[in-house]
Design a protein around this motif. Structure first.
Motif, mmCIF file in Angstrom:
data_model
loop_
_atom_site.group_PDB
_atom_site.id
_atom_site.type_symbol
_atom_site.label_atom_id
_atom_site.label_comp_id
_atom_site.label_asym_id
_atom_site.label_seq_id
_atom_site.Cartn_x
_atom_site.Cartn_y
_atom_site.Cartn_z
ATOM 1 N N TYR A 87 4.716 9.785 -6.128
ATOM 2 C CA TYR A 87 3.523 9.103 -6.323
ATOM 3 C C TYR A 87 2.650 8.957 -7.511
ATOM 4 C CZ TYR A 87 -1.279 8.025 -5.270
ATOM 5 O OH TYR A 87 -2.578 7.884 -5.501
ATOM 6 N N ALA A 88 2.445 10.886 -8.223
ATOM 7 C CA ALA A 88 1.558 10.560 -9.124
ATOM 8 C C ALA A 88 2.651 10.222 -10.926
ATOM 9 C CB ALA A 88 1.407 12.562 -9.396
ATOM 10 N N GLY A 141 3.022 17.942 -7.438
ATOM 11 C CA GLY A 141 4.577 18.168 -7.477
ATOM 12 C C GLY A 141 4.968 19.308 -8.751
ATOM 13 N N GLY A 142 4.307 20.185 -8.973
ATOM 14 C CA GLY A 142 4.671 21.204 -9.709
ATOM 15 C C GLY A 142 4.666 20.968 -11.114
ATOM 16 N N ARG A 190 0.861 -1.285 0.072
ATOM 17 C CA ARG A 190 0.109 -0.269 -0.415
ATOM 18 C C ARG A 190 0.696 1.645 0.022
ATOM 19 N NH1 ARG A 190 -4.962 -0.512 3.770
ATOM 20 N NH2 ARG A 190 -6.465 -0.862 1.644
ATOM 21 N N PRO A 191 0.477 2.119 -0.745
ATOM 22 C CA PRO A 191 1.056 3.312 -0.297
ATOM 23 C C PRO A 191 1.079 4.500 0.533
ATOM 24 C CG PRO A 191 -0.457 3.566 -1.970
ATOM 25 C CD PRO A 191 -0.570 2.621 -1.587
ATOM 26 N N SER A 192 1.918 4.392 1.440
ATOM 27 C CA SER A 192 2.425 5.643 2.124
ATOM 28 C C SER A 192 1.975 6.920 1.986
ATOM 29 C CB SER A 192 3.889 5.258 2.562
ATOM 30 O OG SER A 192 3.999 6.445 3.581
ATOM 31 N N SER A 250 4.081 7.537 -10.288
ATOM 32 C CA SER A 250 3.857 5.562 -10.260
ATOM 33 C C SER A 250 2.491 4.901 -10.429
ATOM 34 C CB SER A 250 4.471 5.712 -9.218
ATOM 35 O OG SER A 250 3.833 6.058 -8.516
ATOM 36 N N ARG A 251 1.493 6.210 -10.396
ATOM 37 C CA ARG A 251 0.386 5.700 -10.606
ATOM 38 C C ARG A 251 -0.041 5.451 -11.761
ATOM 39 N NH1 ARG A 251 0.421 3.429 -7.359
ATOM 40 N NH2 ARG A 251 0.509 3.842 -4.739
ATOM 41 N N PRO A 252 -0.064 6.173 -12.962
ATOM 42 C CA PRO A 252 -0.075 7.217 -13.434
ATOM 43 C C PRO A 252 -1.352 8.132 -13.168
ATOM 44 C CG PRO A 252 -0.161 6.779 -14.999
ATOM 45 C CD PRO A 252 -0.536 5.813 -13.920
ATOM 46 N N GLU A 253 -1.303 9.370 -12.601
ATOM 47 C CA GLU A 253 -2.517 10.362 -12.468
ATOM 48 C C GLU A 253 -2.374 11.138 -13.612
ATOM 49 O OE1 GLU A 253 -4.635 10.988 -10.171
ATOM 50 O OE2 GLU A 253 -3.590 9.934 -7.956
ATOM 51 N N LYS A 254 -3.725 11.242 -13.863
ATOM 52 C CA LYS A 254 -3.520 11.792 -15.575
ATOM 53 C C LYS A 254 -4.105 12.731 -15.354
ATOM 54 C CE LYS A 254 -5.235 7.608 -17.470
ATOM 55 N NZ LYS A 254 -5.920 6.312 -18.599
ATOM 56 N N TYR A 255 -4.460 13.675 -14.124
ATOM 57 C CA TYR A 255 -4.744 14.528 -14.633
ATOM 58 C C TYR A 255 -4.392 16.405 -12.912
ATOM 59 C CZ TYR A 255 -8.433 12.615 -16.909
ATOM 60 O OH TYR A 255 -9.481 11.769 -17.936
ATOM 61 N N GLY A 256 -4.342 17.151 -13.218
ATOM 62 C CA GLY A 256 -4.220 17.935 -12.309
ATOM 63 C C GLY A 256 -2.572 18.664 -12.530
ATOM 64 N N THR A 257 -1.913 19.396 -10.924
ATOM 65 C CA THR A 257 -0.646 19.520 -10.698
ATOM 66 C C THR A 257 -0.532 18.465 -9.326
ATOM 67 O OG1 THR A 257 -1.403 21.291 -11.667
ATOM 68 C CG2 THR A 257 1.085 21.481 -10.572
#
Length: 99
Positions: free
Chosen positions: A66-67, A78-79, A13-15, A69-76
């Motif tokens: 984190y973003a 980590g800058g 699980r991610p921390s 590695s997921r990958p998070e497709k939306y938003g800002t």
């Protein structure tokens, strides 16, 4: 005798502890994700403000990792915005393949 099936090992699980120290904690999510139908000039202003907050964040690296590695497709995260994270993801993959 019946066969015993082993369950696959649980994925780690991610921390989420890093989020407690995030500079964005308590900020309005619209700053990082934007509303539907947002026009480009408003998006540029919003992303600039989000990135300014990220620039001073003590857990920026953890957020970006984190973003990606997921990958998070939306938003800002980590800058970096969506396109910047996609470029960073490709750069990291090339570096890992070269190693």
């Amino acid at each position: 005798m019946t066969q015993v099936r082993r369950q696959p090992a649980p994925r780690p699980r991610p921390s989420w502890g890093w989020q407690d120290a995030a500079a964005c904690r308590g900020e309005d999510l619209v700053l990082f994700f934007g509303p539907d139908g947002e026009r480009q000039p408003e998006r540029e202003v919003r992303e600039r403000k989000a990135k300014e907050l990220c620039a001073q964040c003590p857990v920026r690296t953890e957020c970006l990792d984190y973003a990606i590695s997921r990958p998070e497709k939306y938003g800002t995260w980590g800058g970096l915005n969506e396109d910047e994270r996609a470029s960073e993801r490709r750069r990291r993959m090339r570096r890992a393949n070269a190693a």
